[in-house]
Structures are given as C-alpha cells and as structure tokens.
Design a protein around this motif. Structure first.
Motif, mmCIF file in Angstrom:
data_model
loop_
_atom_site.group_PDB
_atom_site.id
_atom_site.type_symbol
_atom_site.label_atom_id
_atom_site.label_comp_id
_atom_site.label_asym_id
_atom_site.label_seq_id
_atom_site.Cartn_x
_atom_site.Cartn_y
_atom_site.Cartn_z
ATOM 1 N N UNK A 159 1.025 -1.108 -0.050
ATOM 2 C CA UNK A 159 0.047 -0.018 0.012
ATOM 3 C C UNK A 159 0.826 1.274 0.189
ATOM 4 N N UNK A 160 0.295 2.538 0.031
ATOM 5 C CA UNK A 160 1.070 3.668 0.032
ATOM 6 C C UNK A 160 1.858 3.905 1.297
ATOM 7 N N UNK A 161 2.690 4.720 1.112
ATOM 8 C CA UNK A 161 3.625 5.033 2.220
ATOM 9 C C UNK A 161 2.826 5.628 3.442
ATOM 10 N N UNK A 162 3.094 5.052 4.626
ATOM 11 C CA UNK A 162 2.576 5.538 5.769
ATOM 12 C C UNK A 162 3.507 6.016 6.834
ATOM 13 N N UNK A 163 3.455 7.303 7.139
ATOM 14 C CA UNK A 163 4.399 7.953 7.937
ATOM 15 C C UNK A 163 3.689 8.073 9.297
ATOM 16 N N UNK A 164 4.251 7.581 10.507
ATOM 17 C CA UNK A 164 3.853 7.743 11.792
ATOM 18 C C UNK A 164 4.759 8.455 12.718
ATOM 19 N N UNK A 165 4.269 9.283 13.407
ATOM 20 C CA UNK A 165 5.244 10.343 14.240
ATOM 21 C C UNK A 165 4.470 10.169 15.522
ATOM 22 N N UNK A 166 5.409 9.951 16.495
ATOM 23 C CA UNK A 166 4.911 9.974 18.020
ATOM 24 C C UNK A 166 5.934 10.915 18.914
ATOM 25 N N UNK A 167 5.260 11.778 19.657
ATOM 26 C CA UNK A 167 6.264 12.413 20.778
ATOM 27 C C UNK A 167 5.259 12.380 22.041
ATOM 28 N N UNK A 168 6.110 12.603 22.861
ATOM 29 C CA UNK A 168 5.694 12.398 24.453
ATOM 30 C C UNK A 168 6.701 12.922 25.377
ATOM 31 N N UNK A 169 6.138 13.960 26.387
ATOM 32 C CA UNK A 169 6.790 14.279 27.234
ATOM 33 C C UNK A 169 6.409 14.356 28.430
ATOM 34 N N UNK A 170 6.949 14.115 29.893
ATOM 35 C CA UNK A 170 6.202 14.136 31.119
ATOM 36 C C UNK A 170 7.244 14.395 32.123
ATOM 37 N N UNK A 171 6.646 14.032 33.353
ATOM 38 C CA UNK A 171 7.457 14.405 34.514
ATOM 39 C C UNK A 171 7.208 13.099 35.448
ATOM 40 N N UNK A 172 8.091 12.719 36.405
ATOM 41 C CA UNK A 172 7.942 11.497 37.139
ATOM 42 C C UNK A 172 8.585 11.855 38.353
ATOM 43 N N UNK A 173 7.824 11.149 39.423
ATOM 44 C CA UNK A 173 8.261 11.198 40.781
ATOM 45 C C UNK A 173 8.175 9.899 41.400
ATOM 46 N N UNK A 174 9.347 9.788 42.503
ATOM 47 C CA UNK A 174 9.367 8.512 43.239
ATOM 48 C C UNK A 174 7.875 8.206 43.904
ATOM 49 N N UNK A 240 9.960 11.356 24.906
ATOM 50 C CA UNK A 240 10.207 10.176 23.792
ATOM 51 C C UNK A 240 10.063 10.674 22.575
ATOM 52 N N UNK A 241 10.431 10.300 21.185
ATOM 53 C CA UNK A 241 10.046 10.588 20.007
ATOM 54 C C UNK A 241 10.289 9.350 19.213
ATOM 55 N N UNK A 242 9.271 9.133 18.261
ATOM 56 C CA UNK A 242 9.806 8.197 16.951
ATOM 57 C C UNK A 242 8.913 8.515 15.919
ATOM 58 N N UNK A 243 9.573 7.909 14.952
ATOM 59 C CA UNK A 243 8.876 8.197 13.541
ATOM 60 C C UNK A 243 8.993 6.892 12.861
ATOM 61 N N UNK A 244 8.093 6.469 12.152
ATOM 62 C CA UNK A 244 8.152 5.180 11.412
ATOM 63 C C UNK A 244 7.546 5.389 10.070
ATOM 64 N N UNK A 245 8.110 4.570 8.966
ATOM 65 C CA UNK A 245 7.727 4.786 7.729
ATOM 66 C C UNK A 245 7.409 3.278 7.243
ATOM 67 N N UNK A 246 6.307 2.944 6.482
ATOM 68 C CA UNK A 246 6.165 1.704 6.265
ATOM 69 C C UNK A 246 5.171 1.958 4.915
ATOM 70 N N UNK A 247 5.424 0.807 4.112
ATOM 71 C CA UNK A 247 4.447 0.505 3.009
ATOM 72 C C UNK A 247 5.247 -0.464 1.985
ATOM 73 N N UNK A 923 3.525 11.639 34.754
ATOM 74 C CA UNK A 923 2.350 12.393 34.011
ATOM 75 C C UNK A 923 2.968 12.644 32.776
ATOM 76 N N UNK A 924 2.255 12.433 31.819
ATOM 77 C CA UNK A 924 2.871 12.723 30.383
ATOM 78 C C UNK A 924 1.738 13.323 29.272
#
Lengths: 931, 565
Positions: A159-174, A240-247, A923-924
C-alpha cells in the motif's frame, strides 16, 4: 553417531530434492506467495496454549524496560518489578510460576531467532506471545521447559507510504519514600534503646539536646537529614519521540522506525563547589532503530531482512553504597556538608551518601544491541504443490563499554569549642584528580541458523501442514568462557478434518554442549488433539460463535544447569595461591579437586499436560480457559542427605529432584459498541501452585521442617506469640528457653513448636507463601465516546509473602536508623510515664544486636498482595476535517499517567520495590500522528 | 555439470552444519581434568599447594571475617554484635549451627591430602627424566627430592587437619586414604587417644625426613613449607592435649612424660649437620607479631602468610582513629592476668606490670598510632561513644601501627598467622614436666626443669620478669604455668582450647569484665575494673563441639553424637 547420520540424511534428502529440480540458479521470495491459505496460522485452529498481547496495547512508560510493561498483560506471565532505576530495572519473569528450584530463564525469540526482550521498545512491536504448553514449546526441545516468549516486530503492508510520528513528554516522581524517623524521633528512641540495654533509664541525649533536635535550631551540630531526599530529586522529566515509515508494493514491503527516549534519573545534581566533584550522574538515553524488509523476487524466491538495534548511554554513580547508606544512616549522623562546604562525615559513619554520589566519580555505560536476520524462502509449489523451504541466519550482539571515573573525597568533621568557635578537621579520605583510567568491556554474541522445509496442503476436507527444520545456535560471552552450543532438528505435523477435528504432533531432537558425549541429545515429543464443537451440525446454539476444546501433553527439557558447565566432568580448579618465601615474595598456584563429575548427567525432563477451552459468545465476548499440570523430573541436586562429609568430595550434581506445578488461566475479552460509545474489557488471571516432590533433602529432626512437599521458596519462620512482659514470665519454668540470645522483657516470645522447652532452629514452621505470587493477573479497560478515548490498565498479584529484614525494619540495627513502625515498640518506664506493654506491636528497642528479635519470624513476615493502576490514558482523536487540513490521516493527543494508584496489603513499603531506587509515578502528554 | 557442483556444495554445507556431536563440542577444556594433573612437576607442586591452602580454614586470621576467635574466649569481646563469636558467647551454638564448624571442610582438606599422596606415589616415573644431559639429570634429582619433601609435608598436613578436628569434636573418624560413600558409612569415630596417637606417630615417623631449614638448604622461596620443626611442634601439642585432664581423666603420668619428651626434642632441635639450635626465642616480644618477624623470625616454626592488607586494622583499630571500628577488644579478665610488679599502684594500673600487657593491649593514656588513647568516659575512644570498645581496651597484638585507613592511599601490611612458635615448646615442656615430676626436677633426659623453661620465656630481653622462686609445689607451679601460657600466647587461638583441656570450661562462662575510667575534675582518673560487659554461657556439653546433626542423620548407626548434645 546415529544422530549425526539421521540429521545428515534428512537434510540432504530435503535439500537435494529441491536442488535437483534445477532451481538453484534462480533466487526468490517471501511476502508470501501463499497459493493456498494455511488454516493453521489462525488462532481458531491452533492447538497450543498461548497468550499474547498486541504491540499497540503495550503502553510506553517513563521507565524503559519492555518486560516491565508486560505486567498483567499476558495470562500466565508473571512480571516482578525489581527496581525503578532505568537500565537496571529488568524484572524477574516467570511463565506459569516455577516448576523447578533451579534457574527459570525464559527464552526470548524475536522474529524467529533467539534474542532478548529488553532492548526493544513498544513502538516496534507487532505482537508478543507467551508459549505455555508442551505442543507450543516442542520446537525448543532441550531448552523449552521454562517457557518461551515470541516477539514479532512490525512489518510493512502493501500500500502507499504511511508515516507515523509520536512524541511524548512528562514528569515522574518516586512513589515510595521510606518512612524513617527524624532526628528528634531517632534521639528520643535512642535514649530508650540504650536504657533497655543498660537495664535502667540512662539517656544518651539530654532533654536540651532533644529540644534542639525538635526545633532544628542548630543544623550543623544537631542535624536532621532525610538522606534519601537528599540523594534523589523529587521529580525528573522524560521525553520520547519516534518516527516510522512503512509501505510497499507488489514486490517489496518495508517498515523502518527510529525511536529515541531520554529518561534522566532522579539522582540529585551537584551544587557543592568545595571539592572537585561530578556534576550529575543522570544520563539515560536510548536510541532504537529498525528496518524490516520483505522482498518477493519472483514466484519462487523471497527474502526477508530484519535489522533492529539499540544504542544506550547511561550514567551511574561509581559508589555502590548509596542506597545502603540512605537505608541506614541516622538523620543526625552529620549534616550533608559542613559550614565551610566540605563533605561531612564522622569516624563512626565514615561515608556520606551525597559525597558517595558526587565525590566518587561515575560510571558511564555505552551499550549496543543489534539483531540482524536474513531469511531466504523458496516456494516450490510449482514443482511439488505445497512445498516450501526457508533458510535463515541471524546474528545477535550485545556490547557494553563501561568507562569508570574514580575519585575519593575528603571527609571532615566539625567541632565546636567552649568559646563557640567552629573548626573542621580532616578525618580521612583524599581529594585526588579524577582517575579516568578504568574501562571494562563486555560482549556477547549469538549466531543462529534455522533451515526449514514445510509441506502444506488442503485436500478437500483434509488439511495437512508438516515441517522439519534444523537449528543451530552458538552463544558466546566475551572472556574466558566456552561457547554455549545448541543444535538439532524440530518439526511438527498438523492435521485437520473438516474444520472440526484437529491433531498435532510436534517434536524436537536437539542437544546441548553442556551434556556428556553419549547423552548430548534428547527427543522431545508432544501431542495435541482438538475438537471445534461449534462446527458440528448438531451444535445449534446461535449465541455461541465458537466452542473449542483442546488437550495436549508432552515433554520438553532443560539443559541449563545454572552456573555448572560440563557437570559430567571432574575438573581440578585453581584455587588460592600459597604464599611462601622468606622475603615474602614468592607463591605457588594451587590446584584442588573441584565438583566431582557425574558421567550420567542429563537434561531435566518437564512433562506438561494442558486442557484448554475457548469460546466466543455473541461475537462480543471471548473466553479462554487453560488448566495445566506439569511435572519436572531430573532436576539437578547434590545428594547432601546421603553422602557423609568424611568422604571429603565436592558432591556431583545428579538428576534427582522433582517438582510438580499445577494451575489455570482465564482470559476474557469483551468488546461492545452502543451508538457513539464503545468499550473493551480485557482481563486475565492466572494461578500456579508448585510443590517440591523430591530434592534429596537432608534428614530433619521434625517433620514440619521438611522443604520437600512444600512450594519452592516456601518461607520458614518462627511463630511470634507476643512479647515478654516481665522477668517472671521469662524465668517461669513453663516458658521455653529462648536460645538465640539472652532475652529480657520486651523481647519477642516464640511458640515452641515441638514442645522440647527450647526455642531454636527446630521451631521454624512453614509460613505464608514464597515471594513469587501464586496468583497474578491484569485488567485492561478501554472506553471511547465520539472523539475521546480512555484507557486504564491494572495488574495485581496475590498469595505472596516476604520476610522483611535489616535496616528497613530493625531499629538501630548495625548503628542504623529507625523505621516509623518502631514507634509501636514495647517499652516500660513507669517513672517516666512510658508503658506500651499492652499495645506494643514491635519489640523493645536496643542499640545492640538482638539475635532473638532480629530473625525470620511471623513478626516480620508480610503478605504482599496488591493491585496497581499501572497506566491510564485519556485521548482525543481529531476528526477527519481537521486532520485533512494538516495533511494527516490521523491525529491523537493524549494525557497519560502511570502507577497512579496502588492497593497493597503491605502498608509500610511499596509492594514491589521496597528500597533502593524507587519506582516512579509519571504524568505525560503525547501526540501521535499518521501521514 | 552445474547440478553436480550444486550437489557437492550442498553436501559440504550440510556436513559442516550437522557435525552433530562435533557441532556441540567446544573441543577444549578450560580447566584440567584429573588425568592432566599428576603429569609433571609443576602440576604436582600445585596439587600439593592445594593441600596446603586448607590451612586458611583453621587459621586465626580471616576464618571469622576480620575478627579473632579470641572473642569467643575470656580474652576479648567483639564490638560488632553480629560477629560470629557472639553465637558462642551467648551459648546459642549447637549441632545445627556452629560458626566454627569445620567438620566437612577439614575432611575435604584431608581428601586433598590423600589424593596427592595416592596419585604422586609414582613420582619418580612421572617426573620428566632427562638422563642425557647432566643438567637434566640434576633437575630430575632435584625435582624428585622436592616432591618427596612435599609427600612428607602433605602427610604432616593430614595429621594437622585431624588434630584440628579432634581438638574440637573429640575423637573423629581417621581417614588415611580416599574413600567411597559406602566405605564412609562403615567408618566409626576413633577415640581421642587414638586420634592423638595417630597424629603423634605420623609426625614422629616423618619429621626426620623433612626439610629442616629452607633458607639453609638454599630454597628461600620455599620458606613457609612445613619443616621437621613443624611436625615436632604438632606432635608436642598433640601429646600435651592427650595428657591433659579432659582427655586423660585417670591422670596417666606416662602421657605427661611423653609430652615432655617431645617438647624437649623440639627445644633441642639442631640445624642439620650442626650443633646450632634450629630455633631461638626472639628478643623482642612486640615486634614478634609484625611482619617480617611474624614469618621470618627465628622463633617462627610454621605459619601461613596472607596478602598485604589493612582489613584487620580497620576492624580493630580504636574507634577514635579514622577508619577504626574497635573490633576485637581485650577483656579486663585478661588484663588482670598480667603479673603486677613490686610497687604497682591501683591508681596507675598499667604501670609496673608485666611489660607484655602494653605490647599486647592498648590501654587508656598510652600512645599508639601517634596519639594518646583516650578510652576514658568522654574521650575520643571512650567507652560511652557509639561503636567504641565496651571493655575499655583495644587490641595491639598483630596490628601494624600507623596505617592510614581512609582515602585512596591507605597503608597496608603483611600478615602471617603463626600456627607454631618456639616459645610454645617451652610452655608445653614446663606444663608437662610439672605434672610428671614437679617444678624443679631434672635428670639426664630432662636436663631442664619446668621452672627453668618458664624463666627462659620470662627473661626474654624486652620482657625481663623476675625468675620464679624454686621449691613451689606442683599445684602452685601449675597456676604459674597457666598464667604464663595465657599471657604469652594471648590472642593466638590457644585460650579456649587450653581452658577446655584443663577442664576449666566454666571460665568461658564467666562474665566478661571491662574497665570504666572516669576523669575527675582535677584530671585524675578513677577506675572501675568490675564493669560487666557481657554475661557468657558455658555448659558441660560444650567441652566438645557437637558433630553436625546433618552428619549424624546420614549415618546414625555408626556415627554417634557427643554427650549431652
């Protein structure tokens, strides 16, 4: 020799048959040219007991170990978190509990080749499957006994090219801060403890001093430090950031992905400028890459190429004492730094946790993982209908370089004279330059080869799928280690009649380098039968879409004998050097006889039986139920109970131990949609209870002391029945003699189980459970309304106990600090108005060691059943009208929270990570888009 | 043609891949298999060293971490409450749990000895025999001699390991060869007399064949291997134990005479082909226990040397010294045993007293490690301080002074545990002679009297105590011998065993006393010598260790437990 011939002949036959067709010159592919559909690849016609989770359902969290994210996701898979420290938080993982008292290492296969789990990230996962019964595990033969986890990574779809992009940011505590008393509490109880030891009220801290602790007016000389709070920040961030390409098209499909995570650790950054020190030790970054390509060259040949890898950069403190210190160092030992900024310490407590963190240098790990596979496939249907071959080779490598920066720090102690002048005196340590000279390297590699022939045909109502394969694996650890080798054949024959009756025979004939020459290989057969009742004509219940029963039985093995390599051979080992010489300058190496070899040593045999039932009701509710029994025989044990010590040998391992294990799993999924509102409920629960049937146990003086007949890891402890309230009680002729120490009022009183008048090791009884839960499970909820969605994932464990010990619970132990629970101590000083005799839940305090109170007993045993909300997500999916303007196909923004709620039967500590680097709550906010 | 090539290629590929057993064979062994050990000089020597290194299991250093076994006697108290000695002191040791249980480990050691003795029997054939060159011949002859010595030494070690077992457990099974499980089940315990006789006979038969002096024989690098003196010293100790009240309840005088004879043989031992005595008492008591004297001194008979370290110092240096943890702290009970000299004054209790006191024990007000020790209440080493000595004293013997214990450039020193030293022979002799003949007796065989033997020890150059008066009776002199032994051999792992063999085990049950020193307003000091640090437990059954219950359970018909356990 026989083995050799069988394998050679079989393989030669298969390959020659192929090559003689004259197809060698052409090369070709895989995105498979399946001429006939293979019914056996669908779950409906599978006879194995297995459970899986889709990659999309595994939610990434601030901590980055993939196996931690599988908690509660897969029926029968128990994941026990061990730490919150990124990079060091690989959990203990069990499939169907334990069926041995030896090692339980689980095999992990990624895309068909042995690999490891934790270098992967959720983004690249298509599906993770856990194999549980004999017929599912048969291909792994001599290594299958502990279960297998299969990972499939994502692949391109035509199938045609699919581009996925994800980004996430957050804070964590014990999430778990340990509750130790502050300086005032410590000092007040210290007075009581030392008075208890001396037999009369004799305070060490004066009332004036206590008052200073209470009002905190002199932090230099009467400090009040919460050391864990000093060492760990209350909050850190992660990205966290990611990018994926598939097709793909008709000939080539591809999937590529890059994922980057940055998860700085919670360690406090340094702002001490007094001495040369490290700025921070917080780095944790991980970069993952993947490229999976499927190529169809022509109707016959295909190629599959997978490359997946990760690069990690991790900082760690050079000192290993930090958490030991935060668990033990009293709050008033010394301030963090002296008034001149130098690191504080004292002769009694010579190490300062903050100085250990910043003043001793750091370790920097560069870890690299790479798995690369090449698989050639030939579909020979043109020549022999249904015949196909595949030849795969995989290389997995792990390398770690550890650069160590070392340093020492100077410890100073403040003194104040009668005139109030403060001086700081050097009491030890030095302040050298950073030493960068140390570097450690560590490398492991695995080469896997897999050659397979498959024959699959559908003849009218008959369906047949048969395969035979050859596997070879060589695992090498750098250094003076011999390679771990495995090789052999495996395969199966599956048959189905009329989509109603199914049968499968699966087997492996494989071996290990770890066994003696005459016994290197074993044959591991298994068999399964199934009946799809709902396909029968007589079955006429419209509401039930599927009803399948299946039964399987067979044997798989284990040749991993722990740290013992080549247990069939006696070796002489080099031991300590003998130091000689009148000038103290010569020595002779020594040779001693090691563990005696057992020429008859063999693999463990694990007989597994499984009954399964699967049903689907109203197209909405799926239920799978599995009931299992397994018995492992030939577990290695040394026959300690028989051979007298005067023989003087280091006893050989023998295949004599037996453990049985039984239990069940239930999985349920329910999907429904009501107008704009849809929901999914997924739940699973697993129960596994094992029993040691035989382990060559030493003879014991009382029947209840035997470990045999009880679960692996059963806790044994004394039964505490209160505290001694007076000397009269202790000296009463009816009171058993407490032999571990001389007791005094306020000490723990134990039950004399055998009635011999003495409390000793013979009075230990089995109590609680082992630390590995009998019950584990999860609950996954999904809701969506119009553009909104809400996800909640829970997991829990039950029937699990732990025995607390050390500074976490024993006040003043080894000059340590005081846990909050010590406030409930036994104390009796009527002159001072102290009398807790009737309400005490904790023994009398002491600054000395107390062998009577500080030992495994019901007083320190805790049940740790718990239920945790591991992940919660609220998402919003933008509508087409919005996304199309942004040239997107999909766009989702979400808020995520992890480890938000925990319900635990153990109140004092987090149920999973009691001490050390804590687990975190995070929390993100994130965004996922597809173009 | 093309097809044929393909077939051949395929076949080759397959053979390579399916080598089967070869496929699963790494083809090398990392470690030596048994048949690769007794094949040449180097490996035989290493196997002999493998018998030696078990000495660490009975060494006084490191057997209980960095503490000393003296803490399980009335010599000392351990500051660390979790030290192994505490289990002894509170009497909670038994057949299930015994911190000094060496039963299994000693029989492992004995097996290493027997393996060496059995497998090296044919050493003359095993060693590489090059008879062509004269150098080759010389080397062969030299290696033969060295292995022959090793064989006697390993025989000595086997006897020593049996002695260490018997001293703890009473009579134990004697294992003269490697045995199988079935044989083991038939071997009963020998009685104490048999065990000690076995040790004595082994030593007597081998000592003349052993090396006398590795340095004189031009093998300085072998210094530390057992010698004729070591075998005699073991024989002397074994015969003394055999004659002692615990093992000789009928007080058979001939056993005391045997003990005196063996001790005299050792005292009179001459260097090979010489009239010079092999050993001499060191003139300097305090340096005797520090490197290099602790291994190369003229008084040292048999020792085990350990690597450079400061862990013993870190364990037992005074708490006021950075890095010190107080560790092994001498008791008032021991301090009281040091002889008070004329003019002694209770207000200055550590002056005018047997000089060995301050060479062994760090007392308040003394100077050590370049500073004044303040173990008085309120002092930086004071008994009221957290982690400080509870007895008010700190250990000096064995500890190298002035080592820096913190930081990156720490001081370290060599440590050697002395199993046998020459002085013990005089103490053994004095005790045995007194029991056999009385304090002043001499004759042609026993040319030295018990009293003279003790005076030799008391008149060491830097000790120099007054001579013992003559004309004492046996009982009076016995107390003097016992005190002399206690003081001279303090912390050398003798006291608990001496008390047992003297049938004075109740002293192990007496409270441990310490001192509390108060500084008065006028800076004078008040001493309380009767401060009870710890109540101890000793009962009749503890004269012998219990055989581990796990061993009794394996073979209850043949292996019998000691009484009262």
């Amino acid at each position: 020799m026989r083995n050799k011939n069988i394998i050679k002949q079989l393989l030669s036959l298969l390959l020659l048959a192929a090559f003689n067709q004259g197809i060698y010159a052409q090369i070709l592919s895989d995105t498979l040219i399946v001429k006939e559909s293979n019914p056996f690849t669908t779950d409906k016609y599978s006879l194995s007991a297995k459970s899986s989770v889709a990659g999309n359902n595994i939610r990434g969290q601030a901590e980055s170990s993939l196996s931690n994210l599988l908690s509660g996701r897969i029926a029968g898979l128990t994941v026990m978190h061990s730490s919150g420290l990124p990079g060091e938080n690989t959990p203990q993982v069990f499939i169907r509990g334990k069926s041995t008292y030896m090692g339980t290492d689980i095999l992990v296969y990624v895309d068909g080749f042995e690999s490891s789990l934790d270098f992967l990230v959720p983004e690249e996962i298509e599906k993770i499957t856990v194999l549980k019964d004999a017929v599912a595990l048969a291909p792994y033969g001599i290594r299958g006994a502990n279960g297998v986890i299969l990972v499939e990574t994502k692949r391109g779809q035509s199938g045609s090219l699919k581009i996925g992009v994800g980004v996430k940011t957050g804070l964590s505590n014990p999430i778990n801060k340990l509750d130790f008393l502050d300086s005032y509490g410590y000092a007040s109880l210290y007075n009581e403890a030392i008075s208890n030891d001396l037999g009369k009220w004799s305070p060490y801290y004066t009332d004036d001093e206590l008052a200073i602790y209470k009002n905190g007016s002199d932090p230099s000389f009467y400090p009040n430090v919460n050391w864990l709070d000093e060492v760990l920040k209350s909050q850190t961030h992660f990205e966290e950031a990611n990018i994926s390409l598939q097709g793909g098209g008709s000939n080539v499909n591809y999937y590529t992905m890059v994922n980057f995570t940055n998860t700085p650790q919670l360690f406090q950054t340094n702002n001490n400028s007094f001495a040369k020190s490290i700025k921070s030790v917080n780095a944790y970054t991980k970069l993952n890459v993947r490229g999976n390509i499927d190529v169809k060259i022509n109707d016959i040949f295909g190629i599959k190429v997978n490359m997946g890898g990760a690069v990690l950069n991790i900082d760690a403190p050079n000192s290993s004492k930090i958490f030991t210190l935060t668990n033990s160092l009293p709050p008033n030992a010394f301030p963090v730094t002296n008034i001149d900024g130098s690191w504080a310490a004292s002769p009694t407590y010579p190490d300062n946790p903050l100085a250990e963190l910043h003043g001793t240098g750091k370790k920097n790990y560069h870890k690299r993982y790479l798995q690369s596979d090449l698989v050639l496939r030939q579909d020979l249907s043109q020549f022999i209908k249904g015949l196909s071959f595949s030849e795969g080779i995989s290389f997995w490598g792990y390398g770690n370089t550890e650069d160590i920066t070392t340093k020492d720090y100077q410890r100073y102690q403040m003194t104040r004279n009668d005139q109030g002048e403060v001086a700081t005196n050097l009491i030890g340590g030095s302040n050298p330059e950073f030493d960068l000279s140390q570097s450690l390297k560590d490398q492991t590699t695995r080469l896997s080869i897999d050659l397979k022939a498959n024959y699959m045909r559908n003849f009218d109502k008959h369906h047949l799928d048969a395969s035979i394969a050859y596997m070879y694996s060589k695992y090498t650890i750098s250094g003076n280690n011999l390679a771990y080798l495995n090789a052999g054949l495996y395969g199966n024959v599956k048959y189905m009649f009329d989509s109603r009756y199914l049968a499968e025979f699966a087997y492996a004939y494989n071996g290990s380098e770890n066994l003696p020459n005459n016994n290197k290989y074993g044959f591991f057969p298994s068999m399964a039968l199934g009946w799809i009742v709902s396909e029968e004509n007589f079955f006429n219940v419209p509401s039930i879409d599927l009803l399948k029963v299946r039964i399987s039985g067979g044997m798989v093995g284990n040749s991993d004998l722990g740290s013992t390599r080549f247990g069939y051979q006696t070796y002489y080992n080099s031991s300590t050097k003998l130091n000689l010489g009148s000038a103290a300058n010569s020595s002779i190496s020594s040779l001693i006889e090691g563990k005696l070899g057992n020429p008859y040593i063999s693999y463990e045999k694990n007989y597994k039986y499984n009954f399964g039932l699967e049903t689907r009701i109203l197209k909405k509710i799926s239920i799978a139920f599995d009931l299992f029994y397994e018995k492992r025989k030939g577990i290695l044990a040394t026959n300690e109970s028989k051979v007298p010590a005067i023989v003087g040998i280091n006893l050989p391992y023998e295949n004599i131990g037996e453990v049985s294990n039984k239990g069940f799993e239930v999985e349920l999924t329910h999907n429904n949609r009501i107008n704009d509102f849809s929901y999914t409920i997924g739940g699973n629960i697993a129960f596994a209870k094992n029993k040691i049937d035989y382990q060559a146990e030493v003879l014991r003086s009382e029947n209840y002391l035997y470990r045999t007949g009880r679960p692996v890891g059963q806790q044994f402890a004394l039964e505490a029945i209160g505290f001694f309230n007076s000397w009269e009680e202790i000296n009463d002729a009816q009171t058993p003699v407490h032999s571990f120490a001389q007791v005094q009022p306020g000490d723990v009183r134990y039950k004399d189980q055998n009635g011999d008048g003495i409390i000793n090791e013979d009075d230990l009884i089995a109590m609680g459970y082992s630390s590995i839960p009998q019950i584990s499970g999860g609950l996954n909820l999904g809701l969506s309304y119009k553009n909104f969605d809400l996800i909640a994932d829970f997991y829990g464990m039950a029937n699990r106990s732990t025995m607390l010990s050390g500074n976490l619970v024993w006040a003043f132990y080894n000059n340590g600090q005081v846990p909050e629970m010590a406030l409930d101590r036994w104390a009796y000083y009527p002159d001072r108005g102290i009398d807790t005799r009737s309400s005490a839940k904790y023994p009398r305090l002491t600054v000395a060691d107390n062998n009577n109170n500080n030992r495994a007993s019901s007083l320190w045993m805790r049940d740790i059943s718990f239920f945790r909300l591991q992940n919660m997500e609220l998402g919003y999916n933008f509508s087409k009208s919005v996304t199309s303007k942004l040239f997107m196909k999909q766009l989702r923004v979400y808020l995520q929270g992890t480890n938000l709620l925990t319900y635990s039967t153990m109140k004092e500590f987090d149920p999973e990570v009691y001490s050390g680097y804590p687990m975190v709550r995070s929390f993100s906010i994130g965004l996922k888009a597809q173009f | 043609m093309k097809q044929i090539i393909q077939i051949l290629l395929t076949a080759t590929l397959l053979s390579a891949l399916t080598g089967c057993n070869d496929t699963l064979d790494n083809s090398i062994d990392i470690d030596l298999t048994p048949d690769q050990v007794y094949v040449n000089f180097e490996r035989m020597e290493q196997a002999a060293a493998g018998a030696y290194i078990n000495l660490a299991k009975v060494s006084g250093f490191y057997a209980w971490g960095n503490s000393l076994k003296a803490c399980a006697s009335d010599e000392a108290e351990e500051t660390n409450y979790t030290a192994k000695s505490q289990q002894f002191n509170i009497g909670s040791w038994n057949q299930y749990s015994n911190p000094d249980d060496i039963y299994a480990s000693m029989y492992t050691a004995i097996r290493q000895c027997n393996l060496f003795l059995e497998n090296s029997t044919e050493y003359k054939k095993i060693l590489v025999r090059d008879t062509i060159t004269s150098a080759g011949r010389d080397q062969y002859m030299q290696q033969c001699t060295l292995i022959e010595w090793y064989r006697y030494e390993v025989q000595f070690l086997r006897a020593f390991y049996h002695f260490e077992l018997a001293k703890r457990y009473g009579g134990i099974p004697i294992i003269r060869k490697t045995i199988t499980e079935d044989e083991a089940l038939k071997i009963p315990r020998s009685d104490m007399q048999e065990c000690m006789t076995f040790v004595k006979e082994e030593c007597d038969s081998i000592y003349k064949h052993m090396q006398y002096d590795w340095i004189a024989a031009k093998y300085p690098d072998y210094h530390g291997r057992a010698t004729a003196g070591a075998a005699l010293a073991l024989s002397s100790r074994a015969t003394l134990y055999q004659a002692s009240p615990l093992h000789n309840p009928g007080n058979d005088i001939s056993l005391w005479k045997d003990a005196a004879t063996v001790a005299k043989t050792l005292i009179d031992l001459k260097k090979a082909n010489s009239t010079t005595p092999q050993y001499a008492m060191a003139s300097n008591y305090d340096e005797l226990f520090l490197a290099p004297n602790s291994y190369s001194g003229s008084e040292i008979i048999f020792y085990q040397r350990f690597a450079n370290s400061n862990v013993l110092e870190a364990w037992s240096y005074p708490i006021g010294t950075p890095g010190g943890n107080s560790g092994v702290t001498p008791s008032q009970n021991l301090v009281d045993a040091y002889e008070k000299l004329p003019g002694w004054d209770a207000s200055k209790p550590y002056e005018k007293v047997d000089p060995r006191l301050q060479k062994t024990i760090v007392v308040n007000g003394s100077t050590w490690n370049g500073r004044t020790i303040e173990s008085h209440i309120g002092g930086i080493d004071g008994t009221d301080k957290k982690g400080a000595s509870r007895t008010g004293y700190y250990l000096k013997k064995f500890l190298s002074p002035n080592l820096a214990l913190t930081g990156a450039n720490q001081g370290r020193s060599m440590k050697a545990w002395v199993f046998f030293r020459y002085t013990e022979a005089f103490l053994n002799y004095a005790e045995a002679m007194n029991e056999a003949f009385g304090p002043d007796y001499t004759d042609a065989t026993y040319t030295m009297s018990a009293r003279e033997a003790l005076d030799k020890i008391r008149q060491r150059a830097d000790v120099n105590l007054p001579a013992i008066q003559s004309g004492l009776n046996k009982d009076e002199f016995r107390e003097i011998v016992k005190r002399e032994r206690r003081v001279e051999l303090a912390f050398e792992d003798h006291r608990a065993w001496d008390l047992r063999r003297w049938k004075e085990g109740e002293k192990l049950g007496e409270p441990i006393k310490g001192v509390r020193i108060t500084k008065n307003v006028d800076n004078s000091l008040s001493y309380d010598f009767d401060y009870t640090v710890e109540d101890r437990v000793f009962s009749e059954k503890m004269y012998f260790y219990p055989i581990p219950q796990s061993e009794i359970n394996k073979n209850p018909e043949v292996l019998k437990q000691n009484p009262l356990w």
